[in-house]
Design a protein around this motif. Structure first.
Motif, mmCIF file in Angstrom:
data_model
loop_
_atom_site.group_PDB
_atom_site.id
_atom_site.type_symbol
_atom_site.label_atom_id
_atom_site.label_comp_id
_atom_site.label_asym_id
_atom_site.label_seq_id
_atom_site.Cartn_x
_atom_site.Cartn_y
_atom_site.Cartn_z
ATOM 1 N N PRO A 93 0.896 -1.315 0.010
ATOM 2 C CA PRO A 93 -0.053 -0.172 0.156
ATOM 3 C C PRO A 93 1.042 1.299 0.200
ATOM 4 C CG PRO A 93 -0.758 -1.496 1.604
ATOM 5 C CD PRO A 93 0.378 -2.151 1.077
ATOM 6 N N ASP A 94 2.154 1.129 0.382
ATOM 7 C CA ASP A 94 2.967 2.556 0.336
ATOM 8 C C ASP A 94 3.568 2.623 -0.986
ATOM 9 O OD1 ASP A 94 4.826 0.580 0.297
ATOM 10 O OD2 ASP A 94 5.845 0.999 2.213
ATOM 11 N N LEU A 95 3.328 1.662 -1.906
ATOM 12 C CA LEU A 95 3.815 1.891 -3.362
ATOM 13 C C LEU A 95 2.808 2.213 -4.241
ATOM 14 C CD1 LEU A 95 6.689 1.315 -4.628
ATOM 15 C CD2 LEU A 95 5.692 -0.966 -5.373
ATOM 16 N N PRO A 96 2.373 3.410 -4.531
ATOM 17 C CA PRO A 96 0.879 3.696 -5.162
ATOM 18 C C PRO A 96 0.715 3.110 -6.637
ATOM 19 C CG PRO A 96 2.257 5.778 -4.530
ATOM 20 C CD PRO A 96 2.884 4.454 -4.042
ATOM 21 N N LYS A 97 1.811 3.082 -7.313
ATOM 22 C CA LYS A 97 1.774 2.425 -8.789
ATOM 23 C C LYS A 97 1.797 0.880 -8.816
ATOM 24 C CE LYS A 97 5.435 4.710 -10.186
ATOM 25 N NZ LYS A 97 5.841 5.441 -9.252
ATOM 26 N N GLY A 98 2.206 0.427 -7.706
ATOM 27 C CA GLY A 98 2.262 -1.090 -7.773
ATOM 28 C C GLY A 98 3.658 -1.582 -8.414
ATOM 29 N N TYR A 99 4.593 -0.472 -8.630
ATOM 30 C CA TYR A 99 5.824 -0.900 -8.913
ATOM 31 C C TYR A 99 6.605 0.208 -8.608
ATOM 32 C CZ TYR A 99 4.656 2.329 -13.205
ATOM 33 O OH TYR A 99 4.167 3.226 -13.959
ATOM 34 N N GLN A 100 7.869 0.059 -8.498
ATOM 35 C CA GLN A 100 8.948 1.071 -7.812
ATOM 36 C C GLN A 100 9.766 1.413 -9.109
ATOM 37 O OE1 GLN A 100 12.297 -0.040 -5.629
ATOM 38 N NE2 GLN A 100 12.528 1.786 -4.659
ATOM 39 N N ILE A 101 9.854 2.720 -9.501
ATOM 40 C CA ILE A 101 10.533 3.078 -10.429
ATOM 41 C C ILE A 101 12.111 3.185 -10.010
ATOM 42 C CG2 ILE A 101 11.522 4.762 -12.345
ATOM 43 C CD1 ILE A 101 8.764 5.539 -12.370
ATOM 44 N N SER A 102 13.109 2.186 -10.409
ATOM 45 C CA SER A 102 14.645 1.921 -9.866
ATOM 46 C C SER A 102 15.390 1.684 -11.143
ATOM 47 C CB SER A 102 14.546 0.727 -8.937
ATOM 48 O OG SER A 102 15.605 0.702 -8.431
ATOM 49 N N GLN A 103 16.760 1.229 -10.948
ATOM 50 C CA GLN A 103 17.484 0.988 -11.856
ATOM 51 C C GLN A 103 17.776 -0.520 -11.782
ATOM 52 O OE1 GLN A 103 20.615 4.697 -11.660
ATOM 53 N NE2 GLN A 103 19.939 4.317 -13.794
ATOM 54 N N TYR A 104 18.133 -1.163 -12.896
ATOM 55 C CA TYR A 104 18.306 -2.696 -12.635
ATOM 56 C C TYR A 104 19.494 -3.008 -13.487
ATOM 57 C CZ TYR A 104 17.273 -7.606 -12.479
ATOM 58 O OH TYR A 104 17.178 -9.111 -12.112
ATOM 59 N N ALA A 105 19.227 -3.384 -14.749
ATOM 60 C CA ALA A 105 20.086 -4.134 -15.722
ATOM 61 C C ALA A 105 21.110 -2.861 -15.979
ATOM 62 C CB ALA A 105 19.486 -4.528 -16.875
ATOM 63 N N GLN A 106 20.986 -1.725 -16.031
ATOM 64 C CA GLN A 106 21.691 -0.469 -16.348
ATOM 65 C C GLN A 106 21.968 0.507 -15.386
ATOM 66 O OE1 GLN A 106 21.491 0.597 -20.521
ATOM 67 N NE2 GLN A 106 20.039 -1.037 -20.758
ATOM 68 N N PRO A 107 22.628 0.513 -14.130
ATOM 69 C CA PRO A 107 22.531 1.415 -13.052
ATOM 70 C C PRO A 107 23.313 2.583 -13.593
ATOM 71 C CG PRO A 107 23.956 -0.454 -12.762
ATOM 72 C CD PRO A 107 23.338 -0.891 -13.866
ATOM 73 N N LEU A 108 23.474 3.581 -12.947
ATOM 74 C CA LEU A 108 24.098 4.701 -13.435
ATOM 75 C C LEU A 108 25.777 4.520 -13.282
ATOM 76 C CD1 LEU A 108 23.468 8.670 -13.021
ATOM 77 C CD2 LEU A 108 25.594 7.730 -12.195
ATOM 78 N N SER A 109 25.952 3.760 -12.202
ATOM 79 C CA SER A 109 27.413 3.597 -12.062
ATOM 80 C C SER A 109 27.752 2.380 -11.447
ATOM 81 C CB SER A 109 28.086 4.889 -11.130
ATOM 82 O OG SER A 109 27.331 4.866 -10.094
ATOM 83 N N GLU A 110 28.889 1.810 -11.357
ATOM 84 C CA GLU A 110 29.411 0.490 -11.123
ATOM 85 C C GLU A 110 30.773 0.535 -10.703
ATOM 86 O OE1 GLU A 110 27.244 -2.894 -13.491
ATOM 87 O OE2 GLU A 110 27.585 -1.145 -14.686
#
Lengths: 477, 485, 95
Positions: free
Chosen positions: A84-101
């Protein structure tokens, strides 16, 4: 059997942007529930996200400060799960291509410096807050925090003790605060830490089964939770059982970690690239621009203080613990030309005053110029170190510069040789017995005469001058 | 002729010459709605009171000489675009009571141009369907044959224009949802290039495919509507920051030197022979207008449907996760705890087709299947896009039938999802490649059912579609027919 | 069989959907037909092809870091099925 803990940390830091990551709502903490919310961060039907440029900039800053490689192109993905604290039912995040590594930071341990690897740093949005009703079968939801920008910093499993984990956590905290991209407040949740812990027999290369620790909201609790968990796993292994891979919550009041037992879902987040957001391409000129504006980092500053100001490592460490404090010290050191004296005054009296009142250095009523001036007054003999102790307290209380305080209190040091010689003569005349003894070889009494002269001059006399005159007058006659 | 039967450009002339005002037009349209809506059921919500208020405002503007592109023109909106303060249901029970606190960008732009909204039109639930039969709010009938479907998912918007229940309307097209109903209802429908018309405020079905476009009575009106709704929107990251040409400038250019590609893969078995015949007629007509028809190949056409029915449901499964009974919309009663609330709400709030697609999409993205389905489909999608890039080397525009068959009977394909999906066979490649397409009326079957011709062009070349559409319709609409309601 | 009834149940749970036994059987069969059709994709040669996630290749769409008015909490909560005070209200997670 001797066991070795293997620890990796996942840190979430809220970025100090004015607005949220994908909409223009304010990120300020503590507003009325559901008032920093709009159609976008509430996940209303039809809304679309647009990325806050400053979030990218701050993340590049952190990546550079932790020696990470910045990917030329990165993108956002959706992490799908229901809560319920995630209103879209998904979190926008980075997965396969993060900004830095592939970065690292160095931590200092008794055995010397150790390098801790950073797997990746990526951007994502924060979720809202759930408040559970004690008496009713209900929970309440506040979406103000939804969409506040976060960076997640994932370490390699490089730490081998709770002390190392704690040092790493403090190092990252210090860097984030130095960069002014996170306020670092663990209690308000703007700096959060989860830990992955396993243990293995010393000398073994394979990792043991790990548990994930959550809900540790202070530096102290991170270390306590890790210590507890390491002991717990050790006990399990020693009693011939197996550690179960699970998430465990730190319970502060009991001082234990507790299994979430089945409350966890099997994770199947169905990540896929977010079609509503476009790739972020970070070219060299952007990186160079950010690099140019990067402040000196704590470790560099520490080394420079030791080198340029000849400070001991301990002093340099204390003075660089925050950027504002370091700036304060440097101002005093440069204006007075006496770095060691500046360090002593800042670390001693100034920090003590502030600590007593739980104030920050930026709230210090004594301006760096004033403190530098005071140091110079000591140097040129206008005041004694003892007088300075009283003067600085007055300066802290009133915010007045030293000269004003000295004038108001009539505290100027006696440097008039003739006047002082007269006082000394008076003191010697009143202590003839001691003078006899001194001249008879009891040289320890010299300190006694100094004390008497100081008393007679109410501490205003220049100690060096007293010494010189006393010696002369005692050996004369 | 009555006012509701006229086009935007015809009404504009009358408005400019002060022969009619907006209130009279709106009155005529609502009179028509009163007469035929009972049998067509194009609307979910009528905005009658609001429309008359806006018409009165438009009339003041007209009197002051402040006449914009759509001043006083009655326009219907598919119930998938958010309207501040007006019910927006997306054809679903789960949003049966949802009142958005904001307007979609397209709504802003239409208001800015002076349009008067008549209401929100019926649609397949969450735009998932090809017949408007999956709406929670009942079935829309084809104005040309009331026992047949109007197409979908924008069936209400197409039927409203065909039945003169508005002058023009807005739809959305994810796999053919504008062009297919336009063809089946005998009106003009355009799906613009992906990113040309803002999606902000368009309730998402499949975000990488969705696009808003107009339904109009002729191609000139289509150009007028496009001039209003196209353009960059900073509220959408995938909105394209390019200037928009004046589409009406393409209306009279003719197609003298045009090369029209005929993809051989589109003339397949299973197409209704009357449609094939109409296409032959269309080619002849086009050549008569000075263009040349050339055979081209789009070799990955056979994969379009499979790619579409992985990508669209995958995105939808995520887009529809927000309907959870927490913040807005329907929530089931008597729930035992949170999980039960989620499941009861979503199971009762969504219809069968939506649930079917959520299931396909969730499966295609789930652990262990992502590479085989979603990733593979995304790769084939790149090949489909490449096919078109290759094709533009040989032609200016492509001509295909819009649909393989004319409007089918209500209920005919409801129990066979795959058969239903096949009715989008000619329209989905457009969305996968992101290119624009237009469906223009192309005659009738012997039973009197409309047939549509589809023209496709490269990215941002809507102008070419207006150009050929306008030239073609002059020929095809030689004898204007109207549905007999 | 591409998908079993048990997998249908798992996927339904992931999607927070509930089906009756009858629906499960029907869905399993329909999903099987659809997934069989999808197998067609295996015929396409996609070696070395980058997956396409956007129809039009754009990059770096940003907004500036400025705060604009939020909705009032009354408006934020105006569509809520259940609210209390300034909060949305939901049933508790049952353990």
């Amino acid at each position: 059997m001797a066991y070795e803990p293997v620890i990796g940390l996942e840190i979430h830091a809220q970025l100090l942007t004015k607005s949220k990551i994908f909409c223009s709502c304010s990120t300020l903490f503590g507003a009325e529930p559901n008032s920093h919310t709009c159609a976008i961060c509430m996940g209303m039907p039809g809304v679309l996200p647009v990325l806050n440029r400053t979030v990218v900039e701050y993340t590049i800053k952190m990546a550079l400060a932790t020696n990470c490689a910045i990917n030329e192109s990165c993108n956002f993905a959706r992490k799908n799960y229901f809560y319920p604290d995630l209103p879209k039912g998904y979190q926008i995040s980075q997965y396969a291509q993060p900004l830095s590594e592939h970065g690292y930071v160095d931590i200092e341990q008794n055995e010397g410096r150790k390098r801790i690897g950073i797997t990746r740093i990526h951007m994502e949005e924060d979720a809202g807050k759930m408040i559970h009703d004690e008496h009713m079968p209900s929970s309440y939801i506040d979406l103000n925090r939804t969409g506040v920008p976060l960076i997640e910093i994932v370490s390699e499993p490089d730490m081998r003790s709770s002390e190392e984990a704690s040092a790493y956590l403090k190092r990252l905290h210090e860097i984030l605060v130095y960069l002014e991209i996170c306020d670092g407040n663990m209690e308000e949740g703007s700096f959060r830490c989860d830990a992955n812990v396993s243990i293995r027999p010393r000398g073994e290369n394979a990792f043991g089964t790990r548990t994930e620790l959550k809900n540790m909201n202070s530096f102290r609790n991170v270390q306590r939770a890790l210590d507890y968990e390491i002991k717990r796993q050790q006990y399990i292994l020693e009693s011939g059982q197996a550690v179960i891979q699970e998430t465990r919550l730190w319970d502060d009041s009991q001082g234990v970690t507790l299994s979430m037992r089945g409350k966890e879902e099997a994770h199947d987040y169905r990540y896929f690239p977010d079609p509503d957001l476009v790739p972020i391409v970070i070219d060299e000129s952007w990186v160079a621009e950010v690099r140019k504006n990067l402040p000196e980092l704590p470790l560099e500053k520490r080394e420079r203080f030791m080198r340029d100001y000849q400070l001991p490592s301990y002093d340099a460490g204390v003075l660089t613990s925050s950027r504002v404090l370091a700036d304060y010290f440097e101002n005093v050191a440069n204006l007075s030309g006496k770095p060691k004296a500046a360090s002593n005054w800042v670390m001693g009296d100034i920090l003590r005053f502030l600590n007593e009142e739980k104030r920050e250095i930026k709230e210090c009523p004594i301006l760096p110029q004033s403190l530098a001036e005071m140091i110079q007054l000591i140097e040129n003999g206008t005041i004694s170190g003892k007088m300075a102790k009283d003067i600085i307290e007055e300066m802290y209380r009133t915010g007045k510069p030293p000269k004003t305080v000295i004038e108001e209190k009539g505290m100027v040091q006696i440097t008039d040789e003739a006047a002082l010689a007269k006082t000394i003569a008076g003191v010697l005349a009143a202590n003839t017995a001691q003078v006899e003894q001194y001249r008879g070889g009891k040289e320890k009494l010299f300190g006694y005469f100094v004390g008497q002269v100081m008393k007679a001059t109410k501490g205003k006399a220049n100690p060096q001058l007293i010494n010189d005159l006393l010696k002369k007058m005692l050996t004369a006659s | 002729m009555e006012l509701h039967q006229l086009t935007i450009h015809e009404l504009q002339k009358l408005i400019r010459s002060k022969e009619v005002n907006s209130s009279e037009i709106v009155k005529s349209v609502f009179k028509r709605i009163d007469a035929v809506e009972g049998s067509v059921h194009a609307y979910i919500t009528l905005m009658k009171e609001h429309a008359f208020e806006e018409a009165a405002k438009a009339d003041r503007c007209i009197r002051e000489g402040n006449i914009r592109a759509l001043t006083g023109i009655p326009v219907a909106l598919k119930d998938i675009v958010c309207t501040k303060g007006f019910l927006t249901t997306c054809g679903s029970r789960i949003l049966h009571n949802f009142i958005p606190p904001y307007d979609a960008t397209v709504v802003d732009k239409l208001k800015e141009a002076g349009a008067v909204f008549t209401g929100k039109t019926n649609m397949d639930e969450f735009a998932m369907g090809s017949s408007t039969e999956t709406s929670y709010f009942g079935i829309t009938k084809n104005p040309w044959a009331l026992d047949r479907i109007p197409g979908g998912s924008s069936g209400g918007s197409a039927a409203a224009v065909a039945a003169d229940e508005c002058i023009a309307s807005i739809g959305s097209d994810t796999g053919g949802s504008i062009r297919q109903p336009a063809a089946l209802c005998g009106v003009v429908g355009m799906k613009p290039t992906y990113g040309r018309v803002s999606r902000y405020g368009l309730i998402a079905f499949a975000s990488s495919l969705d696009q808003i476009g107009p339904f109009t009575k002729d191609v000139e009106d289509c150009a007028i509507m496009m001039n209003v709704i196209a353009g960059h929107d900073p509220r959408e990251s995938t909105s394209v920051p390019l200037d928009v040409p004046d589409y009406t400038a393409f209306l009279s250019r003719g197609i003298d030197s045009f090369k029209v590609g005929i993809p051989k893969e589109y003339f397949i078995e299973g197409i209704d022979p009357e449609i094939t015949e109409a296409m032959r007629g269309a080619m002849k007509a086009i050549e008569g207008l000075g263009a040349t028809c050339v055979e081209i190949s789009l070799p990955h056409t056979e994969y379009c449907l499979a790619v579409y029915y992985i990508i669209a449901p995958a995105e939808a499964s995520s887009n529809l996760a927000r309907y959870d009974g927490v913040k807005y919309g329907f929530r089931a009663d008597d729930c035992k705890g949170l999980l039960d609330m989620y499941k009861k709400t979503r199971s009762a709030g969504f219809g069968a087709e939506v649930k079917r697609r959520i299931m396909i999409g969730t499966y295609a993205l789930s652990s262990g299947y992502y590479d085989a389905y979603y990733k593979k489909a995304s790769q084939v999608r790149a090949l489909i896009k490449r096919d078109f890039e290759e094709a533009w080397k040989h032609c200016d525009v492509i001509l295909t039938p819009t649909t393989p068959t004319p409007a089918f009977k209500i209920g005919e394909k409801m129990d066979d999802p795959l058969q239903m999906y096949l009715s989008d066979i000619f329209t989905i490649s457009t969305n996968l490649a992101g290119i624009p397409g237009i469906s223009v009326p192309c005659g009738f079957t012997r039973q009197g059912l409309p047939i549509g011709a589809q023209f496709l062009a490269g990215h941002f070349e809507e102008g070419k579609l207006i150009q050929i559409g306008a030239a073609f319709e002059k020929h095809a609409n030689a004898k204007q027919r109207r549905p007999n309601l | 069989m591409k998908i079993t009834k048990e997998e249908v149940e798992y996927v339904a749970h992931l999607a927070r959907l509930d089906f009756s036994e009858e629906e499960k059987v029907k869905f399993t069969s329909q999903l099987n037909d659809i997934l069989m059709y999808m197998d067609k994709l295996n015929e396409a040669d996609t070696a070395g092809i980058e997956p396409m996630s956007h129809a039009i290749a754009l990059q770096n769409a940003f907004r500036e870091d400025t705060v604009k008015d939020s909705l009032s909490h009354e408006l934020s909560l105006s569509n809520a099925p259940e609210a209390r005070g300034p909060f949305f209200r939901v049933p508790k997670v049952i353990e």
